[in-house]
Design an enzyme around this catalytic site. Structure first.
Site, mmCIF file in Angstrom:
data_model
loop_
_atom_site.group_PDB
_atom_site.id
_atom_site.type_symbol
_atom_site.label_atom_id
_atom_site.label_comp_id
_atom_site.label_asym_id
_atom_site.label_seq_id
_atom_site.Cartn_x
_atom_site.Cartn_y
_atom_site.Cartn_z
ATOM 1 N N ASP A 141 -8.312 5.950 -1.252
ATOM 2 C CA ASP A 141 -7.766 4.421 -0.498
ATOM 3 C C ASP A 141 -7.930 3.318 -1.588
ATOM 4 O O ASP A 141 -9.204 2.978 -1.832
ATOM 5 C CB ASP A 141 -8.547 4.275 0.836
ATOM 6 C CG ASP A 141 -8.311 2.741 1.313
ATOM 7 O OD1 ASP A 141 -7.222 2.127 0.832
ATOM 8 O OD2 ASP A 141 -8.576 2.564 2.394
ATOM 9 N N HIS B 74 -1.489 0.462 7.542
ATOM 10 C CA HIS B 74 -2.258 0.690 5.934
ATOM 11 C C HIS B 74 -1.942 2.170 5.588
ATOM 12 O O HIS B 74 -1.111 2.881 6.456
ATOM 13 C CB HIS B 74 -3.720 0.696 6.154
ATOM 14 C CG HIS B 74 -4.454 0.657 4.985
ATOM 15 N ND1 HIS B 74 -3.900 -0.197 3.733
ATOM 16 C CD2 HIS B 74 -5.567 1.637 4.374
ATOM 17 C CE1 HIS B 74 -4.757 0.399 2.787
ATOM 18 N NE2 HIS B 74 -5.819 1.229 3.244
ATOM 19 N N CYS C 35 0.867 -1.377 0.099
ATOM 20 C CA CYS C 35 -0.107 -0.018 0.153
ATOM 21 C C CYS C 35 0.805 1.397 0.136
ATOM 22 O O CYS C 35 0.497 2.464 -0.563
ATOM 23 C CB CYS C 35 -1.042 0.035 1.134
ATOM 24 S SG CYS C 35 -0.212 -0.258 2.713
#
Length: 249
Positions: A125, A108, A52
């Site tokens: 996101d 994250h 990520c």
């Protein structure tokens, strides 16, 4: 990984296990599409599962290149979400097998776009099933959600880094995604590892290492620091939306 009510699914960059049961809030309905948001399709962005931080790095660059953000990324902020235990619950995550999309990540990374003069800031996101992008208030109420226990050890911390600094300074050699024998825990991106402008090969740990004692409650220090500190500022869960409202001042 676990399924069923009361079980959290842990999706670590290095592991997948399960934890004891807890009482969870009821899922909330998905929001409608964001009025006036960029027409960029989510599939036009590079996305490699379990990477990520690199996905957001490339997302910021693309938003700047296509005119969806300031050319230098001045309106973009990279946000690492983790805590001392490296166990952070997030809802509406595509990696989840639960109806409410709950996943317990070790960390994250998302991008928040500050929009001065607009009604709301935007959250980008790539791993969320919410509209892309989502208003910050919708994302926080649905994906972050108020903690269901005030004493839960999984309270989240947020390292907010100004995108221009992140794009110059971030580096990852992807070593965190290899086991002790050097085998990949998840297949890496096909492009070369990201290095910083000064040639640094790896500093990912400095972004994801978070201590609650390092969180500042001084909003002036936070606003000043996010624009000047290479690794941004550490913001507590209850201050995040207010913090971004102050950036506009």
């Amino acid at each position: 990984m676990a399924d069923g009510d009361g079980l959290l699914e842990i999706q670590g960059r290095k592991r997948a296990t399960q934890t004891a049961s807890v009482s969870l809030p009821a899922p909330v309905p998905s929001p409608s599409m964001v009025p006036g948001a960029s027409s960029l399709d989510i599939f036009s962005f590079t996305h490699t599962p379990n990477y990520c931080e690199e996905n957001v790095y490339l997302l910021c660059k693309k938003l700047c290149e296509v005119g969806a953000a300031d050319p230098m990324g001045a309106d973009l902020f990279v946000v690492f979400i983790s805590n001392e235990e490296k166990m952070v619950p997030l809802w509406h995550q595509k990696a989840s097998i639960r109806n409410d999309g709950l996943v317990l990540w070790d960390y994250h990374v998302i991008c928040i776009q500050s929009r001065r003069g607009k009604v709301f800031d935007l959250v980008w996101d790539l791993d969320s099933s919410l509209p892309f992008p989502s208003p910050i208030n919708v994302y926080f109420s649905e994906a972050i959600q108020p903690m269901y226990s005030p004493n839960l050890v999984n309270s989240r911390l947020f390292r907010v880094v100004h995108a221009p600094l992140f794009l110059r300074c971030f580096a990852s050699d992807r070593s965190h995604m290899k086991d002790d024998l050097g085998n990949w825990l998840a297949l890496p991106p096909k492009y070369e590892p990201i290095t910083s402008e000064d040639g640094t090969k790896n500093n990912l740990d400095k972004y994801i290492h978070m201590l609650a004692a390092d969180v500042s409650a001084n909003i002036q220090d936070l606003v000043h620091g996010v624009f000047s500190n290479e690794y941004g500022v550490l913001v507590g869960e209850t201050m995040m939306e207010w913090f971004f409202s102050q950036i506009h001042q």
